[in-house]
Design an enzyme around this catalytic site. Structure first.
Site: not given
Ligand code: AMP
Length: 216
Positions: A13, A88, A127, A160, A171
């Site tokens: 994404k 989400r 990654r 990360r 996740r």
């Molecule tokens: P991502 O970079 O989108 O994989 O997000 C990394 C982490 O950020 C996720 O595992 C959540 O802990 C938090 N996060 C990102 N977007 C959201 C969201 N829309 N709602 C809640 N937590 C989020």
């Protein structure tokens, strides 16, 4: 044009959102990137979010929705945006609809990027992310030109904390719990467009651009 990208962690994404945003001249809004910046700066939001993020859990809806409300009100998002990582869950989707309704705006397309589990694990566990500009690389699929340095901004690359194997599993579990309802929410609204993200990056982008041009 207002676009949402859905898909499990590792579906690509972030990478797709960046190139799609460039092609359509729209801002790429990633809740994960904004939250990581807040954690790095130890802001009040970052302090509240860190623990959830390290465990692979969702940050509480009200914190994320507040953050989005101020982000989509910025001038660069006036003509549209690409949302990556938000909403989400159904609560966030409804909150987003509420925010847009107040502005008399709509979501145009929701791309659902589907990817198989072995592809996801391979992508995430290799990654590398740039600490400067958040660009993504991959140890084998897309290594940087110089070891552990970003090609674009020369920022340091890092893994990360939530891209470790155990957290990836958590996740994916969280995604599986929340995604079915979210997907059918947008299906019912006839906004959903399925994209196979196991394909090469250029093909995924081409399919999304074609679908976006039909909606314009
Ligand atoms: P991502 O970079 O989108 O994989 O997000 C990394 C982490 O950020 C996720 O595992 C959540 O802990 C938090 N996060 C990102 N977007 C959201 C969201 N829309 N709602 C809640 N937590 C989020």
């Amino acid at each position: 044009m207002r676009i949402i990208l859905l898909g499990p962690p590792g579906a690509g994404k972030g990478t797709q959102a960046k190139t799609l945003a460039k092609s359509l001249k729209l801002p790429h809004i990633s809740t994960g990137d904004i939250l990581r910046q807040n954690v790095a700066q130890s802001s009040a939001l970052g302090k509240k979010a860190k623990d959830y993020m390290d465990k692979g859990l969702l940050v509480p809806d009200e914190l994320v929705t507040q953050m989005m409300e101020s982000r989509i009100a910025q001038p660069d998002a006036k003509n549209g945006f690409i949302l990556d990582g938000y909403p989400r869950n159904i609560g966030q989707a409804q909150a987003l609809d509420g925010l847009l309704k107040e502005l008399n705006l709509n979501i145009d397309i929701v791309f659902n990027l589907g990817a198989s589990e072995p592809v996801i694990i391979q992508r995430l566990s290799g990654r590398l992310t740039c600490g400067g500009c958040s660009a993504n690389y991959h140890i084998t699929n897309m290594p940087p030109k110089k070891d552990m340095l970003c090609d674009n901004c020369r920022g340091k690359l890092y893994q990360r904390t939530d891209d470790k194997k155990e957290t990836i599993k958590k996740r994916l579990e969280v995604y599986a719990q929340e995604s079915a309802a979210l997907i059918s929410y947008y299906e019912q609204k006839q906004k959903l467009q399925e994209i196979c993200a196991d394909q090469a990056q250029e093909i995924v982008l081409k399919e999304m651009l074609e679908a976006a041009s039909v909606k314009r």
